[in-house]
Scaffold this active site. Structure first.
Site, mmCIF file in Angstrom:
data_model
loop_
_atom_site.group_PDB
_atom_site.id
_atom_site.type_symbol
_atom_site.label_atom_id
_atom_site.label_comp_id
_atom_site.label_asym_id
_atom_site.label_seq_id
_atom_site.Cartn_x
_atom_site.Cartn_y
_atom_site.Cartn_z
ATOM 1 N N GLY A 106 0.621 -1.288 0.267
ATOM 2 C CA GLY A 106 -0.330 -0.150 -0.453
ATOM 3 C C GLY A 106 0.880 1.196 0.180
ATOM 4 O O GLY A 106 2.566 1.001 0.147
ATOM 5 N N GLY A 109 2.977 3.411 1.376
ATOM 6 C CA GLY A 109 3.379 3.521 2.814
ATOM 7 C C GLY A 109 3.724 4.818 3.187
ATOM 8 O O GLY A 109 4.142 5.322 4.250
ATOM 9 N N GLY A 124 7.288 7.500 6.559
ATOM 10 C CA GLY A 124 6.420 7.602 5.323
ATOM 11 C C GLY A 124 7.063 8.822 4.867
ATOM 12 O O GLY A 124 7.107 9.574 4.311
ATOM 13 N N ARG A 165 4.135 14.026 -7.675
ATOM 14 C CA ARG A 165 3.774 12.787 -8.920
ATOM 15 C C ARG A 165 2.770 13.679 -8.996
ATOM 16 O O ARG A 165 1.472 13.249 -8.980
ATOM 17 C CB ARG A 165 4.451 12.167 -8.201
ATOM 18 C CG ARG A 165 3.859 11.157 -9.321
ATOM 19 C CD ARG A 165 4.433 9.842 -9.301
ATOM 20 N NE ARG A 165 3.708 8.474 -8.627
ATOM 21 C CZ ARG A 165 4.195 8.064 -7.948
ATOM 22 N NH1 ARG A 165 5.575 7.419 -8.323
ATOM 23 N NH2 ARG A 165 3.111 7.447 -6.601
ATOM 24 N N ARG A 204 -2.702 -0.098 -10.576
ATOM 25 C CA ARG A 204 -1.509 -0.760 -9.869
ATOM 26 C C ARG A 204 -2.121 -1.869 -10.260
ATOM 27 O O ARG A 204 -3.413 -2.569 -10.493
ATOM 28 C CB ARG A 204 -0.358 -0.560 -9.179
ATOM 29 C CG ARG A 204 -0.257 0.639 -8.568
ATOM 30 C CD ARG A 204 0.248 0.662 -7.643
ATOM 31 N NE ARG A 204 0.414 1.700 -6.665
ATOM 32 C CZ ARG A 204 1.561 2.412 -6.397
ATOM 33 N NH1 ARG A 204 2.944 1.352 -7.146
ATOM 34 N NH2 ARG A 204 2.021 3.402 -5.932
ATOM 35 N N ASP A 215 3.478 -4.400 -8.104
ATOM 36 C CA ASP A 215 2.931 -3.359 -7.476
ATOM 37 C C ASP A 215 3.762 -2.275 -8.036
ATOM 38 O O ASP A 215 2.907 -0.828 -8.032
ATOM 39 C CB ASP A 215 2.858 -3.367 -5.899
ATOM 40 C CG ASP A 215 4.585 -3.803 -5.904
ATOM 41 O OD1 ASP A 215 5.355 -4.495 -5.476
ATOM 42 O OD2 ASP A 215 5.188 -2.339 -4.670
ATOM 43 N N ASN A 216 4.672 -2.486 -8.285
ATOM 44 C CA ASN A 216 5.357 -0.695 -9.201
ATOM 45 C C ASN A 216 5.157 -0.927 -10.678
ATOM 46 O O ASN A 216 5.458 0.164 -11.541
ATOM 47 C CB ASN A 216 7.343 -0.836 -9.410
ATOM 48 C CG ASN A 216 7.305 -1.058 -7.846
ATOM 49 O OD1 ASN A 216 6.395 -0.326 -6.996
ATOM 50 N ND2 ASN A 216 8.704 -1.360 -7.716
ATOM 51 N N ASP A 252 6.962 4.507 -10.686
ATOM 52 C CA ASP A 252 7.531 4.506 -8.958
ATOM 53 C C ASP A 252 9.457 4.092 -9.281
ATOM 54 O O ASP A 252 9.749 3.103 -9.649
ATOM 55 C CB ASP A 252 7.354 3.125 -8.837
ATOM 56 C CG ASP A 252 6.049 3.107 -7.549
ATOM 57 O OD1 ASP A 252 5.759 4.304 -7.891
ATOM 58 O OD2 ASP A 252 5.531 2.340 -6.741
#
Length: 418
Positions: free
Chosen positions: A16, A18, A52, A102, A109, A184-185, A194
C-alpha cells in the site's frame, strides 16, 4: 491506496502507499485527467514500520528521470515539483526529508487487482475493473457495446498487455533499466511508474543490473521483456473471477511476445535509419548488440555517432568508440543494407538524430546534481533539464553532458533506499 503485489517473484499481501497520499483528481484545460499525488508526505495506514518520508536524493532522481523519459517519448508519470526541508530522515545516512508532487493519469497498479483477488473480494475486483475501464479504456473500439462481459474484460486486458509490451520495448531501445519491476510498480495504463534505482546504460551490457539490491539479477536489463510478460500473467490470474471463459485470458497473454518483438524491431530499425524491414535485419540488429556488448561500447554515443554515417570522420569516431575487430565487417554489412534503403543519406541521418538522443540522464550526472542540491545549489538541476527536455538537439553550450562518463560514474551503486 491499498494494494499487494509480487516482489522479486514472491507474493506480498501487505503493501500500500506507505508514504504516498493521493490528493485527488483534476482536469486540465485540454480535458486531460490527472491524479495529484504526494510522495513522502508522512505516515499512512500502510507505512508499517516506516517513517512515511522520502529524501531529497530520491525525489530529485524521480523528478529528473520522469521528465527525461517523457521527452524521449516514453510513457511515464510526471513530476511537478520537489519540496525539501530540514527534517532529518534516516537511511544509510541522515538525509533531508523531502516531498515529490507526482502527476499520473492513474495510480492504479497491477497490485490493486491482485489485492482483491487474493483476498477473494471478487465483487470489489469487478467494481475496480469496471471503474478502470470506464475511466481509462472506454474509448477502445467496441468497448461500449461489450463492457462488463467476457469480451469487454478481454479487450481491457489485451490493451494492458499491448501497452506494457510496447513500453518495455521502448525501455530496451533507449537503454533504460527500471530496476524494480514488481507487480505493484506496474501501471495499469502502461506508464513508467515508481522510479527507484533505475539507470540508463552507459557501456552496453545485456546483463546490466542497476539495483545493487537485486542480487539474483531478476530485473537485469536483459530480463525486462520476460518480466513484463510474467507480470502480465499475474494480472491475468487476478482477473480470472471476471471471466466465464478463462481461455480468453491466455489468448490475450499469448499476444505479448509478438507485440513486444514487433515494437522493439521497429524501434531498432528506426535507430538504424531503415525505412522498411527485410529478412536479414534481425541478424543485423542482433549482431550489432552483440558487438556493443563484447566491446563495452557506450550505447547512446554509438547510435548518435552512427547517425552521421557514412563519412571517414564518422568511421574513425566509431572505431574509437567500439575498438573491436567485428566493427568493420558489421559496418560493411550495414552499408550494403543502406543501398536497399529508400531514404537518401541526408534524410536518413536527419531521422536518425530524431530517435537517437544526444543526451540521456546518466547516473553520474544525476548524482552530481543531487550533491549540489543537498548543499542548497539547484542550478545543476536546471542545467540538466535544459538538455533533458530536448535530448535530440545539439545544445553546444552543454556538450559536456553528452560525453562518456568518467570511470567512477559507471560504478555508482543505487538501491531501493529512498
Amino acid at each position: 491506496m491499498i494494494y499487494s503485489g509480487h516482489q522479486f517473484g514472491a507474493y506480498n499481501p501487505q503493501l500500500g502507499d506507505g508514504r504516498g497520499l493521493l490528493l485527488g483528481e483534476l482536469v486540465n484545460t485540454e480535458g486531460d485527467k490527472w491524479d495529484l499525488h504526494l510522495k513522502g508526505a508522512g505516515q499512512t495506514p500502510y507505512s508499517r514500520f516506516g517513517d512515511g518520508r522520502a529524501v531529497l536524493r530520491s525525489c530529485i532522481r524521480e523528478y529528473l528521470a520522469s521528465e527525461a523519459l517523457h521527452h524521449l517519448g516514453i510513457p511515464t508519470t510526471r513530476a511537478l515539483c520537489v519540496v525539501t526541508s530540514d527534517t532529518p530522515v534516516y537511511r544509510e545516512t541522515t538525509e533531508a526529508g523531502s516531498t515529490l508532487l507526482r502527476l499520473a493519469r492513474s495510480h492504479i497498479r497491477f497490485g490493486h487487482f491482485e489485492y482483491f483477488f487474493y483476498n477473494k473480494r471478487y465483487e470489489a475486483l469487478k467494481e475496480l475493473a469496471d471503474y478502470t475501464i470506464e475511466q481509462n479504456f472506454y474509448d477502445l473500439p467496441g468497448m461500449k457495446e461489450v463492457a462488463g462481459t467476457d469480451q469487454g474484460y478481454q479487450c481491457f486486458y489485451s490493451e494492458v498487455i499491448r501497452r506494457t509490451a510496447t513500453l518495455i520495448a521502448q525501455w530496451q531501445a533507449a537503454g533504460f533499466a527500471h530496476g524494480v519491476m514488481n507487480t505493484d510498480n506496474m501501471s495499469i495504463l502502461g506508464d513508467t511508474f515508481d522510479y527507484g534505482p533505475y539507470g540508463f546504460i552507459d557501456d552496453f551490457n545485456w546483463h546490466y543490473i542497476c539495483n545493487h539490491s537485486d542480487h539474483s539479477g531478476r530485473y537485469a536489463f536483459s530480463q525486462q521483456p520476460e518480466i513484463g510478460y510474467w507480470n502480465c500473467g499475474r494480472l491475468g490470474q487476478a482477473l480470472t473471477p471476471l471471466f466465464d471463459d478463462g481461455e480468453l485470458i491466455q489468448k490475450a497473454l499469448d499476444q505479448y511476445p509478438q507485440i513486444y518483438t514487433q515494437a522493439y524491431t521497429r524501434l531498432m530499425l528506426d535507430k538504424l535509419g531503415l525505412e522498411e524491414e527485410v529478412e536479414e535485419d534481425a541478424t543485423l540488429v542482433s549482431d550489432l548488440l552483440q558487438l556493443l556488448h563484447d566491446s563495452h561500447c557506450d550505447y547512446t554515443l554509438f547510435f548518435r555517432t552512427l547517425s552521421n554515417f557514412p563519412s571517414n570522420q564518422t568511421s574513425e569516431q566509431l572505431q574509437q568508440l567500439v575498438n573491436h575487430p567485428s566493427l568493420a565487417p558489421w559496418l560493411n554489412t550495414y552499408q550494403e543494407r543502406l543501398k536497399k534503403n529508400p531514404l537518401d543519406d541526408q534524410t536518413r541521418q536527419k531521422r536518425m538524430k530524431q530517435v537517437n538522443p544526444k543526451y540521456i540522464l546518466r547516473n553520474y550526472l544525476a548524482q552530481q546534481a543531487i550533491e549540489k542540491a543537498e548543499k542548497g545549489d539547484y542550478q545543476e538541476i536546471e542545467h540538466l533539464m535544459n538538455v533533458l527536455v530536448s535530448p535530440y538537439d545539439e545544445h553546444p553550450d552543454f556538450e559536456h553532458y553528452a560525453e562518456k562518463p568518467p570511470e567512477w560514474g559507471k560504478k555508482l551503486e543505487v538501491s531501493c533506499s529512498s
